[in-house]
Design a protein around this motif. Structure first.
Motif, PDB file in Angstrom:
ATOM      1  N   LEU A  25       0.652  -1.306   0.067  1.00  8.26           N
ATOM      2  CA  LEU A  25      -0.170  -0.035  -0.179  1.00  8.26           C
ATOM      3  C   LEU A  25       0.876   1.334  -0.024  1.00  8.26           C
ATOM      4  O   LEU A  25       0.519   2.251  -0.599  1.00  8.26           O
ATOM      5  N   ILE A  26       1.875   1.210   0.706  1.00  2.30           N
ATOM      6  CA  ILE A  26       2.874   2.552   0.744  1.00  2.30           C
ATOM      7  C   ILE A  26       3.839   2.455  -0.102  1.00  2.30           C
ATOM      8  O   ILE A  26       4.614   3.634  -0.288  1.00  2.30           O
ATOM      9  N   LEU A  27       4.077   1.628  -1.077  1.00  2.00           N
ATOM     10  CA  LEU A  27       5.124   1.381  -2.216  1.00  2.00           C
ATOM     11  C   LEU A  27       4.889   2.586  -3.045  1.00  2.00           C
ATOM     12  O   LEU A  27       6.051   3.213  -3.117  1.00  2.00           O
ATOM     13  N   GLY A  28       3.950   2.622  -3.567  1.00  2.00           N
ATOM     14  CA  GLY A  28       3.848   4.086  -4.441  1.00  2.00           C
ATOM     15  C   GLY A  28       3.947   5.323  -4.025  1.00  2.00           C
ATOM     16  O   GLY A  28       4.412   6.260  -4.278  1.00  2.00           O
ATOM     17  N   PRO A  29       2.701   5.546  -3.058  1.00  2.00           N
ATOM     18  CA  PRO A  29       2.805   6.857  -2.330  1.00  2.00           C
ATOM     19  C   PRO A  29       4.182   7.144  -1.603  1.00  2.00           C
ATOM     20  O   PRO A  29       4.520   8.417  -1.634  1.00  2.00           O
ATOM     21  N   GLY A  30       4.984   6.342  -1.039  1.00  2.00           N
ATOM     22  CA  GLY A  30       6.016   6.763  -0.448  1.00  2.00           C
ATOM     23  C   GLY A  30       7.321   6.574  -1.505  1.00  2.00           C
ATOM     24  O   GLY A  30       8.654   7.009  -1.080  1.00  2.00           O
ATOM     25  N   GLN A  31       6.896   6.300  -2.669  1.00  2.00           N
ATOM     26  CA  GLN A  31       8.094   6.306  -3.768  1.00  2.00           C
ATOM     27  C   GLN A  31       9.186   5.341  -3.407  1.00  2.00           C
ATOM     28  O   GLN A  31      10.410   5.743  -3.577  1.00  2.00           O
ATOM     29  N   TYR A  32       8.989   4.194  -2.722  1.00  2.00           N
ATOM     30  CA  TYR A  32       9.904   3.144  -2.309  1.00  2.00           C
ATOM     31  C   TYR A  32      10.557   2.372  -3.455  1.00  2.00           C
ATOM     32  O   TYR A  32       9.773   2.170  -4.324  1.00  2.00           O
ATOM     33  N   ARG A  33      11.733   1.879  -3.170  1.00  2.00           N
ATOM     34  CA  ARG A  33      12.484   0.881  -4.226  1.00  2.00           C
ATOM     35  C   ARG A  33      12.394  -0.442  -3.248  1.00  2.00           C
ATOM     36  O   ARG A  33      12.537  -0.324  -2.123  1.00  2.00           O
ATOM     37  N   PHE A  34      12.590  -1.261  -3.959  1.00  2.00           N
ATOM     38  CA  PHE A  34      12.752  -2.708  -3.356  1.00  2.00           C
ATOM     39  C   PHE A  34      13.911  -2.636  -2.222  1.00  2.00           C
ATOM     40  O   PHE A  34      13.944  -3.181  -1.266  1.00  2.00           O
ATOM     41  N   SER A  35      14.930  -1.934  -2.872  1.00  2.77           N
ATOM     42  CA  SER A  35      16.115  -1.940  -1.820  1.00  2.77           C
ATOM     43  C   SER A  35      16.079  -1.049  -0.554  1.00  2.77           C
ATOM     44  O   SER A  35      16.817  -1.346   0.332  1.00  2.77           O
ATOM     45  N   ASP A  36      14.985  -0.393  -0.581  1.00  3.57           N
ATOM     46  CA  ASP A  36      14.657   0.419   0.822  1.00  3.57           C
ATOM     47  C   ASP A  36      14.312  -0.273   1.669  1.00  3.57           C
ATOM     48  O   ASP A  36      14.683  -0.099   2.894  1.00  3.57           O
ATOM     49  N   PHE A  37      13.375  -1.167   1.314  1.00  2.00           N
ATOM     50  CA  PHE A  37      13.062  -2.323   2.364  1.00  2.00           C
ATOM     51  C   PHE A  37      14.062  -3.230   2.958  1.00  2.00           C
ATOM     52  O   PHE A  37      14.119  -3.429   4.141  1.00  2.00           O
ATOM     53  N   LEU A  38      14.680  -3.710   2.101  1.00  2.00           N
ATOM     54  CA  LEU A  38      15.954  -4.598   2.579  1.00  2.00           C
ATOM     55  C   LEU A  38      17.043  -3.783   3.192  1.00  2.00           C
ATOM     56  O   LEU A  38      17.515  -4.333   4.245  1.00  2.00           O
ATOM     57  N   ARG A  39      17.294  -2.538   2.897  1.00  2.00           N
ATOM     58  CA  ARG A  39      18.224  -1.980   3.606  1.00  2.00           C
ATOM     59  C   ARG A  39      17.847  -1.491   5.314  1.00  2.00           C
ATOM     60  O   ARG A  39      18.668  -1.705   5.952  1.00  2.00           O
ATOM     61  N   ILE A  40      16.769  -1.049   5.457  1.00  2.00           N
ATOM     62  CA  ILE A  40      16.061  -0.932   6.623  1.00  2.00           C
ATOM     63  C   ILE A  40      15.810  -2.340   7.403  1.00  2.00           C
ATOM     64  O   ILE A  40      15.940  -2.442   8.669  1.00  2.00           O
ATOM     65  N   GLY A  41      15.083  -3.239   6.576  1.00  2.00           N
ATOM     66  CA  GLY A  41      14.475  -4.267   7.110  1.00  2.00           C
ATOM     67  C   GLY A  41      15.454  -5.585   7.631  1.00  2.00           C
ATOM     68  O   GLY A  41      15.010  -6.066   8.470  1.00  2.00           O
ATOM     69  N   LEU A  42      16.569  -5.566   6.901  1.00  2.00           N
ATOM     70  CA  LEU A  42      17.593  -6.791   7.167  1.00  2.00           C
ATOM     71  C   LEU A  42      17.899  -6.389   8.636  1.00  2.00           C
ATOM     72  O   LEU A  42      17.905  -7.572   9.382  1.00  2.00           O
ATOM     73  N   PRO A  43      18.743  -5.475   8.951  1.00  2.00           N
ATOM     74  CA  PRO A  43      19.064  -5.622  10.297  1.00  2.00           C
ATOM     75  C   PRO A  43      17.980  -5.478  11.338  1.00  2.00           C
ATOM     76  O   PRO A  43      17.976  -6.057  12.447  1.00  2.00           O
ATOM     77  N   LEU A  44      16.583  -5.016  11.024  1.00  2.00           N
ATOM     78  CA  LEU A  44      15.600  -4.816  12.102  1.00  2.00           C
ATOM     79  C   LEU A  44      15.124  -6.214  12.262  1.00  2.00           C
ATOM     80  O   LEU A  44      14.947  -6.656  13.269  1.00  2.00           O
ATOM     81  N   THR A  45      15.165  -6.842  10.988  1.00  2.00           N
ATOM     82  CA  THR A  45      14.500  -8.468  11.100  1.00  2.00           C
ATOM     83  C   THR A  45      15.427  -9.123  12.024  1.00  2.00           C
ATOM     84  O   THR A  45      14.997 -10.103  12.824  1.00  2.00           O
ATOM     85  N   ILE A  46      16.627  -9.044  11.931  1.00  2.00           N
ATOM     86  CA  ILE A  46      17.525  -9.757  12.674  1.00  2.00           C
ATOM     87  C   ILE A  46      17.378  -9.279  14.195  1.00  2.00           C
ATOM     88  O   ILE A  46      17.472 -10.328  15.011  1.00  2.00           O
ATOM     89  N   LEU A  47      17.130  -8.252  14.680  1.00  2.00           N
ATOM     90  CA  LEU A  47      17.042  -7.743  15.824  1.00  2.00           C
ATOM     91  C   LEU A  47      15.634  -8.154  16.295  1.00  2.00           C
ATOM     92  O   LEU A  47      15.585  -8.921  17.750  1.00  2.00           O
ATOM     93  N   ILE A  48      14.592  -8.252  15.772  1.00  2.00           N
ATOM     94  CA  ILE A  48      13.344  -8.845  15.948  1.00  2.00           C
ATOM     95  C   ILE A  48      13.400 -10.354  16.175  1.00  2.00           C
ATOM     96  O   ILE A  48      12.905 -10.678  17.208  1.00  2.00           O
ATOM     97  N   GLY A  49      14.227 -11.302  15.416  1.00  2.00           N
ATOM     98  CA  GLY A  49      14.373 -12.463  15.633  1.00  2.00           C
ATOM     99  C   GLY A  49      15.074 -12.870  17.113  1.00  2.00           C
ATOM    100  O   GLY A  49      14.648 -13.603  17.736  1.00  2.00           O
ATOM    101  N   LEU A  50      16.143 -12.092  17.534  1.00  2.00           N
ATOM    102  CA  LEU A  50      16.633 -12.239  18.563  1.00  2.00           C
ATOM    103  C   LEU A  50      15.675 -12.005  19.629  1.00  2.00           C
ATOM    104  O   LEU A  50      15.927 -12.778  20.713  1.00  2.00           O
ATOM    105  N   VAL A  51      15.052 -10.572  19.655  1.00  2.00           N
ATOM    106  CA  VAL A  51      14.215 -10.692  20.662  1.00  2.00           C
ATOM    107  C   VAL A  51      13.165 -11.509  21.083  1.00  2.00           C
ATOM    108  O   VAL A  51      12.701 -11.803  21.915  1.00  2.00           O
ATOM    109  N   SER A  52      12.522 -12.076  19.660  1.00  2.00           N
ATOM    110  CA  SER A  52      11.461 -12.802  19.698  1.00  2.00           C
ATOM    111  C   SER A  52      11.941 -14.186  20.386  1.00  2.00           C
ATOM    112  O   SER A  52      10.973 -14.638  21.227  1.00  2.00           O
ATOM    113  N   ALA A  53      13.019 -14.766  20.055  1.00  2.00           N
ATOM    114  CA  ALA A  53      13.625 -15.978  20.515  1.00  2.00           C
ATOM    115  C   ALA A  53      13.734 -15.715  22.050  1.00  2.00           C
ATOM    116  O   ALA A  53      13.534 -16.656  22.726  1.00  2.00           O
TER     117      ALA A  53
END
Length: 603
Positions: A559-587
């Motif tokens: 939903l936000i991809l177009g309005p925010g003018q995001y690229r695929f790499s934007d999600f990976l750059r923000i999301g990869l470190p965050l997902t690693i942290l989320i995984g550590l906290v979740s476990a």
């Protein structure tokens, strides 16, 4: 012979699973159609009997999901969701950091009892408008909002189908039932982590503004119209402030006529009297609410409605004044529109502010959007008139704001009944949804429209997939292979592996399908290692729900991809470190909650 039968069942199931995965990943068919094809294949091959195949339709996850959709619809129908969104906008101030700090926790709480995609869709236009007013890049606030909507689903068991499916698997495995707030400690930790992370790492977000198309759409909130207070109606003698509170912030008073003359001495505390005429601006939803309110009349309809009478039920439509139209430059009064076309102009929208206070004095311009009230047969004639570009249904949905307190009361009682286990959670939410309809918080038609049948069908279809994985022994087989690899590992590391598998698979499959596929394996693995299954299944569901790696991993991101003018790499750059942290906290939190692990590193 038993071995041969078991092996044959596993082979058949494996072929069906491969075909299903192919369809899920390629999306050659809709996910609900794919789920139904898998279900049919399981029955026709004899892997499951008809009772097992149909068990998903009456399952607790399916019932709760349908009920939550209706309750979410009621929150929208009574204006509660919109008011909460507007509150977020007001509290956000004009700084980027404050906006993120305010938006993320509130959006997360909103997502804990409603569908996160609905919350994202509701907040999207509000944040785009806020970004323009505050001169903030839209891309700096939309991604944190979408992340918060996803993280908010971890605050309760009912807000994401994946957690309901995980709980259903644990019940079938004889582990017991998790309460609605069983995963809340993990959810709180993840929301705090996500908010802090976005505040510290927001410099990684791109600086791009929202598209102009969204801006133009958001300006459709200034329909000019006139209201007449109905004699002996429920607004008589009540102050204007009550009406403004009921209709929301998009309702603006432009003038007040009493006894035929405009009064400048009347204010928000002044009482409304019979036959008072209010000159107002309102959004589309508010305009339709005004039309449906028994205590109010649209003044133009009151005065000229008899000229548009007929056998069919009158309705509202929108018409655009065409270039070169004979109406341009002439006022509504001069056109004598009601007598000439037997249709009433009940409101007008114009891109700029240049509309006369009195609707009858408004001189029409090219591109004006007129709200017309009349009979269907009259509209058929107007549709061919060269003065209009088109006639379309009025794009508004009436808000039942006066029932907002009742809606909140029903929601509170529903949650209370489920939490205290006075009634089983599926029945509590089902009764809550029925109560919303029965008390008029949402009408039946809108309640049905609120239900995403695709999600209901997909859940009902994938539950038998999990049953088949358990029954054929495939889950035990895969878990046995995995257990040989991780048997000597510490529990925390094993939970991280389970989370990671789900996080990767959910990028190409839905969170529900990922949980159904990996959940039985997680349970079997835990049992083989002599560990409690609950943290393994919870980490599986968490990995499926909150892995923020790509825009295709969650519908909210799309939903936000177009309005925010995001690229695929934007999600990976923000999301990869965050997902690693989320995984550590979740476990870590799952180990603490269900395996008596330490809460603090030095514990």
């Amino acid at each position: 012979m038993h071995f041969d039968h078991a092996l044959w069942s596993q082979i058949l199931f494996g072929l069906i699973l491969i075909g299903g995965l192919y369809l899920f990943i390629t999306e050659k068919l809709r996910i609900d159609i794919t789920a139904m094809l898998i279900l049919a294949a399981l029955v026709f091959t004899g892997v499951l009997d008809s009772r097992q195949a149909l068990s998903g339709f009456s399952s607790e996850p399916a019932i709760i999901v349908v009920a939550v959709f209706v309750i979410s619809g009621a929150l929208g129908a009574t204006g509660i969701s919109e008011r909460l969104g507007s509150l977020v906008e007001r509290l956000s101030g004009h700084s980027e950091g404050r906006t993120i700090a305010v938006v993320m926790p509130i959006v997360a709480v909103l997502s804990s009892f409603t569908h996160h995609v609905m919350v994202t869709a509701m907040m999207l236009p509000l944040l785009l408008r806020h970004a323009r007013k505050s001169k903030l890049p839209a891309s700096r606030v939309l991604m944190p909002m979408s992340l918060a909507a996803s993280l908010g689903t971890t605050l309760t068991l009912i807000s994401a189908p994946a957690f309901l499916l995980a709980n259903d698997m644990l019940q079938r495995a004889g582990v017991g039932n998790m309460g609605i707030f069983a995963i809340t400690p993990i959810g709180i930790a993840l929301v705090v982590l996500g908010t802090v992370y976005m505040l510290l790492a927001r410099w990684l977000l791109p600086k791009r503004s929202g598209g102009r198309a969204s801006e133009d759409y958001l300006r459709l909130d200034r329909y000019r119209t006139e209201l007449r207070i109905v004699r002996e109606g429920h607004w008589c003698t009540r102050p204007l402030s009550d009406l403004q509170k009921a209709l929301g912030e998009h309702f603006r008073l432009r003038g007040w006529i009493r006894d035929g003359r405009q009064r400048d001495d009347l204010g928000v505390s002044s009482p409304l009297l019979a036959d008072d005429v209010l000159l107002v601006e309102a959004a589309a939803d508010e305009l339709l609410s005004l039309h449906d309110d028994a205590g109010l009349d649209l003044n133009a309809i009151t005065r000229f409605g008899h000229l548009a009478s007929g056998e069919s039920t009158p309705q509202l439509v929108q018409a655009v004044v065409a270039p070169g139209s004979e109406f341009i430059g002439r006022s509504i009064r001069e056109l004598d529109f009601a007598r000439r076309f037997h249709t009433v102009i009940a409101g007008i929208w114009r891109r700029n502010e240049g509309v006369a206070n009195h609707l009858a004095d408004a001189r029409l311009q090219e591109g004006d959007l007129l709200v017309l009230w009349g009979q269907t047969e009259r509209f058929a004639e107007l549709a061919t008139h060269h003065g209009f570009l088109m006639l379309v249904p009025f794009a508004g949905e009436a808000k039942r704001r006066l029932r907002a307190p009742l809606t909140l009361t029903i929601l509170g009682l529903t949650v209370l009944a489920a939490v205290t286990e006075w009634i089983d959670a599926p029945l509590a939410f089902l009764f809550g949804a029925v109560a919303m309809v029965a008390t008029g918080c949402i009408d039946v038609e809108r309640a049905y429209r609120s239900i995403d049948v695709r999600i209901f069908t997909m859940i009902a279809g994938v539950i038998p997939l999990g049953i088949a994985m358990e029954q054929t022994g495939t889950a035990d087989l895969l878990a046995n292979g995995l257990s040989h690899l991780v048997s000597q590992w510490p529990p925390l590391a094993i939970l991280l592996v389970v989370f990671a598998l789900a996080a990767l698979l959910t990028q190409i499959m839905s969170d529900s399908a990922t949980t159904v596929l990996l959940g039985p394996i997680a349970i079997a693995l835990a049992q083989m290692l002599g560990l409690p299954p609950t943290p393994f299944v919870v980490c599986t569901a968490l990995g499926a729900v909150v892995a923020f790696l790509t825009p295709i991993g969650h519908h909210g991101n799309l939903l936000i991809l177009g309005p925010g003018q995001y690229r695929f790499s934007d999600f990976l750059r923000i999301g990869l470190p965050l997902t690693i942290l989320i995984g550590l906290v979740s476990a870590w939190m799952a180990r603490w909650l269900w395996m008596q692990g330490p809460l603090l590193p030095f514990g």
